[in-house]
Design an enzyme around this catalytic site. Sequence first.
Site, mmCIF file in Angstrom:
data_model
loop_
_atom_site.group_PDB
_atom_site.id
_atom_site.type_symbol
_atom_site.label_atom_id
_atom_site.label_comp_id
_atom_site.label_asym_id
_atom_site.label_seq_id
_atom_site.Cartn_x
_atom_site.Cartn_y
_atom_site.Cartn_z
ATOM 1 N N TYR A 22 30.522 0.203 11.683
ATOM 2 C CA TYR A 22 32.069 1.020 10.634
ATOM 3 C C TYR A 22 31.935 0.102 9.705
ATOM 4 O O TYR A 22 32.834 0.153 9.167
ATOM 5 C CB TYR A 22 33.280 1.612 11.292
ATOM 6 C CG TYR A 22 33.199 1.553 12.415
ATOM 7 C CD1 TYR A 22 33.721 3.521 13.431
ATOM 8 C CD2 TYR A 22 33.263 0.960 14.187
ATOM 9 C CE1 TYR A 22 33.672 4.073 13.437
ATOM 10 C CE2 TYR A 22 33.119 1.788 14.829
ATOM 11 C CZ TYR A 22 33.334 3.337 15.318
ATOM 12 O OH TYR A 22 33.515 3.845 16.143
ATOM 13 N N GLN A 39 39.816 -1.450 1.662
ATOM 14 C CA GLN A 39 40.294 -2.074 2.089
ATOM 15 C C GLN A 39 41.944 -1.353 0.517
ATOM 16 O O GLN A 39 41.401 -1.863 -0.693
ATOM 17 C CB GLN A 39 40.854 -3.311 2.534
ATOM 18 C CG GLN A 39 39.408 -3.261 3.853
ATOM 19 C CD GLN A 39 40.241 -2.840 5.009
ATOM 20 O OE1 GLN A 39 41.083 -2.699 5.514
ATOM 21 N NE2 GLN A 39 39.118 -3.233 5.778
ATOM 22 N N CYS A 63 43.480 -0.766 12.928
ATOM 23 C CA CYS A 63 44.880 -0.362 12.170
ATOM 24 C C CYS A 63 45.450 0.337 13.243
ATOM 25 O O CYS A 63 46.877 0.961 12.370
ATOM 26 C CB CYS A 63 43.951 0.759 10.967
ATOM 27 S SG CYS A 63 43.319 2.252 11.513
HETATM 28 C C1 LIG Z 1 38.565 1.947 8.519
HETATM 29 S S1 LIG Z 1 36.983 2.479 7.899
HETATM 30 C C2 LIG Z 1 36.264 0.456 7.763
HETATM 31 C C3 LIG Z 1 35.018 -0.222 6.379
HETATM 32 C C4 LIG Z 1 35.191 -1.018 6.550
HETATM 33 N N1 LIG Z 1 34.223 -2.018 7.920
HETATM 34 C C5 LIG Z 1 35.840 -1.900 5.659
HETATM 35 O O1 LIG Z 1 36.488 -2.647 5.652
HETATM 36 O O2 LIG Z 1 35.413 -1.654 4.109
HETATM 37 C C6 LIG Z 1 36.107 3.122 9.353
HETATM 38 C C7 LIG Z 1 34.508 3.308 8.345
HETATM 39 O O3 LIG Z 1 34.030 3.385 9.585
HETATM 40 C C8 LIG Z 1 33.350 5.341 9.445
HETATM 41 N N2 LIG Z 1 33.247 5.959 10.192
HETATM 42 C C9 LIG Z 1 34.272 6.463 11.551
HETATM 43 N N3 LIG Z 1 33.712 7.072 12.487
HETATM 44 C C10 LIG Z 1 32.719 7.057 11.822
HETATM 45 C C11 LIG Z 1 31.486 7.310 13.094
HETATM 46 N N4 LIG Z 1 31.563 7.756 14.434
HETATM 47 N N5 LIG Z 1 30.097 6.952 12.705
HETATM 48 C C12 LIG Z 1 29.933 6.090 11.974
HETATM 49 N N6 LIG Z 1 30.771 5.394 11.093
HETATM 50 C C13 LIG Z 1 31.930 6.314 11.135
HETATM 51 C C14 LIG Z 1 34.324 6.203 7.794
HETATM 52 O O4 LIG Z 1 33.338 6.331 7.247
HETATM 53 C C15 LIG Z 1 34.640 4.457 6.975
HETATM 54 O O5 LIG Z 1 34.036 3.953 6.121
#
Ligand SMILES: C[S@@+](CC[C@H](N)C(=O)[O-])C[C@H]1O[C@@H](n2cnc3c(N)ncnc32)[C@H](O)[C@@H]1O
Length: 358
Positions: free
Chosen positions: A213, A185, A310
Site C-alpha cells: 500500500y 497524508q 488509520c
Molecule cells: C492509507 S493509503 C497509504 C499510502 C502511502 N503509504 C502513504 O502514506 O502515502 C492506502 C493506499 O492503499 C492503496 N490500496 C488500497 N487497497 C489496495 C489493494 N487491495 N491493493 C493495492 N493497493 C491498495 C490505495 O491506492 C492507497 O494508495
Amino acid sequence: MELQITDVAFGGKGVARANGKAVFVPYVIDGETVSAGVTRERQKFLEAELESIVTASPHRVEPRCPYFGRCGGCVYQHIDYEHQLALKWRQVKETLRRIGGLKELPMRPFIPSPVEYEYRNRITVHVRDGVIGFFWRESNKLLDIERCPIALNEVNRQLAELRASRPHDGHYTLRASGGPRVFTQANDGVSAALLDLVDRLLSSATGTLIDAYCGAGLFSKRLRGRFGKVIGIDWDPHAIAVARKDANGNEQYIAADIEAELGVQLSSIARSSPEEKRAVIVDPPATGLSKTIVESLTKHQPAQLIYVSCNPGTLARDLATLKTSFRVDSITPLDMFPQTAEIECVAHLIMRKVRDGE
Ligand SMILES: C[S@@+](CC[C@H](N)C(=O)[O-])C[C@H]1O[C@@H](n2cnc3c(N)ncnc32)[C@H](O)[C@@H]1O
C-alpha cells in the site's frame, strides 16, 4: 435524565449508565454531569442528545467552528487538546485489549500534531443543489460550509474560489499543494513525525523492504538508502507512476492488488535468497488487512513488520491473528486529525521465531 459521564468511547460519544444500560451522548466529557434526552432505545444501549451541562469538566473549551455540533467532521472541539490525546490514547488501549486480546500492551506516548487547527492540506467537499460543504453528522444531508477551521488557509482560499464559481453537483478535492492527485497524508507535520517514527523503528532492519500500500512511495523514498532492495506495491497506477519517477536502481514499484502480489513477492524472495532478511510495511485503508494478507504474513514471516493503521478496530482484529507469529514490540498512536475522532497508529511487530543472525 441526569447522567454521569464516565468515559468517551472511540468515535467521540460520552458513555454513561441508566436503567441498567449504557447510554451514549455526543459532545460531553468524562467526569461531567449532564442532562440529556433519550433519542433512541436499542436492545443493549440508549442514545441521547445533550440538553444542558450540570457540572462541566475543567477540560471543556469553546469550539472554534460555527458549524461544530452540526457538521459530521469534528467531534472534540469542546475538549482541550491534551485531554483529546488522553482520551484517544485510552481508546486505542481499550480497543486493542477488547478486540485484539492484547493484555501486556507496549503502548508508547501519543505523537501530537504540531498544530491543533489549520492542519488539513486537503479536504473533499460535496456539492448538491447549490449547497457546498460537508455532510451533517449522522446524515446524508449537506451542510453549507464557508470555511473549515481545521483546513489550511490555502485550502480555504480554494473553497472560497469554488463557492464563487457556482460548481456543478459532485465531489471536489481541494489541495494546498498543486501536487499529483494521488493519496497523500493529510497533516504535513504528523506525516513528517510518522516518517521519523517508522525510520527509527526499522533502524536495525536490512535486506529487502516491501512497502505494501505504498501510494507514491512515502516510506520507500525515506528508507531506500538503508535497504538492498525496496519493493513498493499499490493498485493505483497514478501513484505508482509518481513513485517510479525518481526511483533509484534498488527501487521497484508494482501496480497490483496486494491481495495477490504480497504472497508472490514474499515467496519469490524466500525461494531466490532464503537467507535474505525481509521487512514489510503495511499501510492499508480503514478496512485493514484481508484474511489472505494476514495469512501471507503469517506464512512468510518477515523479520519485522510495521503496521500503519488509520482504524484501531481493524488493527486490533488483525493483531489478534498476527500475534501468534509476531511479538508486538510497540504501539504508537499519532494525532493526524486533531478535533476529530480519527486515530492513526503504528504497530511494530517482530517475528517470534528469530532465525540465526537476525
Ligand atoms: C492509507 S493509503 C497509504 C499510502 C502511502 N503509504 C502513504 O502514506 O502515502 C492506502 C493506499 O492503499 C492503496 N490500496 C488500497 N487497497 C489496495 C489493494 N487491495 N491493493 C493495492 N493497493 C491498495 C490505495 O491506492 C492507497 O494508495
